[in-house]
Design an enzyme around this catalytic site. Structure first.
Site, PDB file in Angstrom:
ATOM      1  N   ARG A 109       0.839  -1.204   0.000  1.00 44.12           N
ATOM      2  CA  ARG A 109       0.000   0.000   0.000  1.00 44.12           C
ATOM      3  C   ARG A 109       0.872   1.251   0.000  1.00 44.12           C
ATOM      4  O   ARG A 109       1.882   1.307   0.714  1.00 44.12           O
ATOM      5  CB  ARG A 109      -0.947   0.009   1.206  1.00 44.12           C
ATOM      6  CG  ARG A 109      -1.974  -1.076   1.102  1.00 44.12           C
ATOM      7  CD  ARG A 109      -3.053  -1.045   2.156  1.00 44.12           C
ATOM      8  NE  ARG A 109      -3.748  -2.328   2.146  1.00 44.12           N
ATOM      9  CZ  ARG A 109      -4.697  -2.677   1.300  1.00 44.12           C
ATOM     10  NH1 ARG A 109      -5.113  -1.818   0.385  1.00 44.12           N
ATOM     11  NH2 ARG A 109      -5.242  -3.881   1.332  1.00 44.12           N
ATOM     12  N   HIS A 129       7.729   1.416 -10.786  1.00 48.25           N
ATOM     13  CA  HIS A 129       6.577   0.905 -10.054  1.00 48.25           C
ATOM     14  C   HIS A 129       5.297   1.264 -10.779  1.00 48.25           C
ATOM     15  O   HIS A 129       5.223   2.291 -11.446  1.00 48.25           O
ATOM     16  CB  HIS A 129       6.540   1.450  -8.618  1.00 48.25           C
ATOM     17  CG  HIS A 129       6.705   2.935  -8.534  1.00 48.25           C
ATOM     18  ND1 HIS A 129       7.934   3.546  -8.648  1.00 48.25           N
ATOM     19  CD2 HIS A 129       5.796   3.935  -8.399  1.00 48.25           C
ATOM     20  CE1 HIS A 129       7.777   4.856  -8.550  1.00 48.25           C
ATOM     21  NE2 HIS A 129       6.495   5.129  -8.412  1.00 48.25           N
ATOM     22  N   MET A 130       4.303   0.418 -10.603  1.00 47.85           N
ATOM     23  CA  MET A 130       2.976   0.675 -11.157  1.00 47.85           C
ATOM     24  C   MET A 130       2.037   1.031 -10.014  1.00 47.85           C
ATOM     25  O   MET A 130       1.983   0.311  -9.013  1.00 47.85           O
ATOM     26  CB  MET A 130       2.477  -0.574 -11.886  1.00 47.85           C
ATOM     27  CG  MET A 130       1.074  -0.431 -12.439  1.00 47.85           C
ATOM     28  SD  MET A 130       0.571  -1.945 -13.263  1.00 47.85           S
ATOM     29  CE  MET A 130       1.407  -1.727 -14.817  1.00 47.85           C
ATOM     30  N   HIS A 131       1.344   2.174 -10.155  1.00 54.13           N
ATOM     31  CA  HIS A 131       0.315   2.551  -9.190  1.00 54.13           C
ATOM     32  C   HIS A 131      -0.995   1.878  -9.581  1.00 54.13           C
ATOM     33  O   HIS A 131      -1.399   1.954 -10.754  1.00 54.13           O
ATOM     34  CB  HIS A 131       0.069   4.060  -9.208  1.00 54.13           C
ATOM     35  CG  HIS A 131       1.237   4.905  -8.811  1.00 54.13           C
ATOM     36  ND1 HIS A 131       1.325   5.521  -7.580  1.00 54.13           N
ATOM     37  CD2 HIS A 131       2.364   5.256  -9.467  1.00 54.13           C
ATOM     38  CE1 HIS A 131       2.451   6.233  -7.513  1.00 54.13           C
ATOM     39  NE2 HIS A 131       3.101   6.082  -8.653  1.00 54.13           N
TER      40      HIS A 131
HETATM   41  P1  AMP Z   1       6.105   8.173  -8.114  1.00 52.67           P
HETATM   42  O1  AMP Z   1       5.790   9.638  -8.023  1.00 52.67           O
HETATM   43  O2  AMP Z   1       5.422   7.504  -9.260  1.00 52.67           O
HETATM   44  O3  AMP Z   1       7.601   7.902  -8.069  1.00 52.67           O
HETATM   45  O4  AMP Z   1       5.453   7.534  -6.828  1.00 52.67           O
HETATM   46  C1  AMP Z   1       6.145   7.222  -5.670  1.00 52.67           C
HETATM   47  C2  AMP Z   1       5.122   6.774  -4.665  1.00 52.67           C
HETATM   48  O5  AMP Z   1       5.794   6.096  -3.626  1.00 52.67           O
HETATM   49  C3  AMP Z   1       4.338   7.931  -4.019  1.00 52.67           C
HETATM   50  O6  AMP Z   1       2.942   7.734  -4.260  1.00 52.67           O
HETATM   51  C4  AMP Z   1       4.694   7.798  -2.540  1.00 52.67           C
HETATM   52  O7  AMP Z   1       3.626   8.120  -1.682  1.00 52.67           O
HETATM   53  C5  AMP Z   1       5.102   6.342  -2.429  1.00 52.67           C
HETATM   54  N1  AMP Z   1       6.019   6.006  -1.346  1.00 52.67           N
HETATM   55  C6  AMP Z   1       7.179   6.625  -1.032  1.00 52.67           C
HETATM   56  N2  AMP Z   1       7.769   6.028   0.020  1.00 52.67           N
HETATM   57  C7  AMP Z   1       6.969   4.986   0.362  1.00 52.67           C
HETATM   58  C8  AMP Z   1       7.024   3.970   1.370  1.00 52.67           C
HETATM   59  N3  AMP Z   1       8.048   3.903   2.236  1.00 52.67           N
HETATM   60  N4  AMP Z   1       6.027   3.061   1.424  1.00 52.67           N
HETATM   61  C9  AMP Z   1       4.986   3.127   0.556  1.00 52.67           C
HETATM   62  N5  AMP Z   1       4.877   4.050  -0.411  1.00 52.67           N
HETATM   63  C10 AMP Z   1       5.846   4.972  -0.509  1.00 52.67           C
END
Ligand code: AMP
Length: 114
Positions: free
Chosen positions: A28, A99-101
Site C-alpha cells: 500500500r 513501479h505501477m500505481h
Molecule cells: P512516483 O511519483 O510515481 O515515483 O510515486 C512514488 C510513490 O511512492 C508515491 O505515491 C509515494 O507516496 C510512495 N512512497 C514513497 N515512500 C513509500 C514507502 N516507504 N512506502 C509506501 N509508499 C511509498
C-alpha cells in the site's frame, strides 16, 4: 544506489505488503491518493521505464496480472481503476525504482491534471 523500495523488498523498512511472488512485490502507498492505492514493483531494480530490457518482459507483464488480481481482491475490479507508471521529471516520478500505481475505490476523474 538503492531506492527506498529496495529496502522494502529486503524488509529493512516496513510496508503493508499485499502480494509477493518471485518477480514482484505489492504494498500500500504510504500517502494514498484514492481509497485503494497500491504500488506493484518488480523485484529487479529498474530505475525508470527508460531502463527496461527485453529480459524484464515477464516481470513487467506480471505487474499487470497482479494488478488485476489485487483489484479483484480489493473489490474494485467491476467499477474500475487506473494503472500508472510515472517516468522521470515530466512524469512526476519520485522513487527511482520502476513501479505501477493501482488506484481505485472512487471515480478518478480526468486522466491528467492540468
Ligand atoms: P512516483 O511519483 O510515481 O515515483 O510515486 C512514488 C510513490 O511512492 C508515491 O505515491 C509515494 O507516496 C510512495 N512512497 C514513497 N515512500 C513509500 C514507502 N516507504 N512506502 C509506501 N509508499 C511509498
Amino acid at each position: 544506489m538503492s531506492s527506498i523500495f529496495a529496502k522494502i523488498i529486503a524488509r529493512e523498512i516496513p510496508a503493508d505488503i499485499v502480494y509477493e511472488d518471485e518477480l514482484v512485490l505489492a504494498f500500500r502507498d504510504i500517502a494514498p491518493q484514492a481509497p485503494v492505492h497500491i504500488l506493484i514493483i518488480p523485484k529487479r531494480e529498474i530505475p525508470t521505464a527508460n531502463e527496461v530490457r527485453p529480459a524484464d518482459e515477464t516481470a513487467l507483464g506480471r505487474l499487470v496480472l497482479v494488478a488485476a488480481k489485487i483489484a479483484a481482491s480489493e473489490g474494485i475490479a467491476e467499477d474500475g481503476y487506473r494503472l500508472i507508471i510515472n517516468c522521470n521529471e515530466h512524469g512526476g516520478q519520485e522513487v527511482f525504482h520502476l513501479h505501477m500505481h493501482l488506484l481505485g475505490g472512487r471515480s478518478l476523474g480526468p486522466m491528467l491534471a492540468k
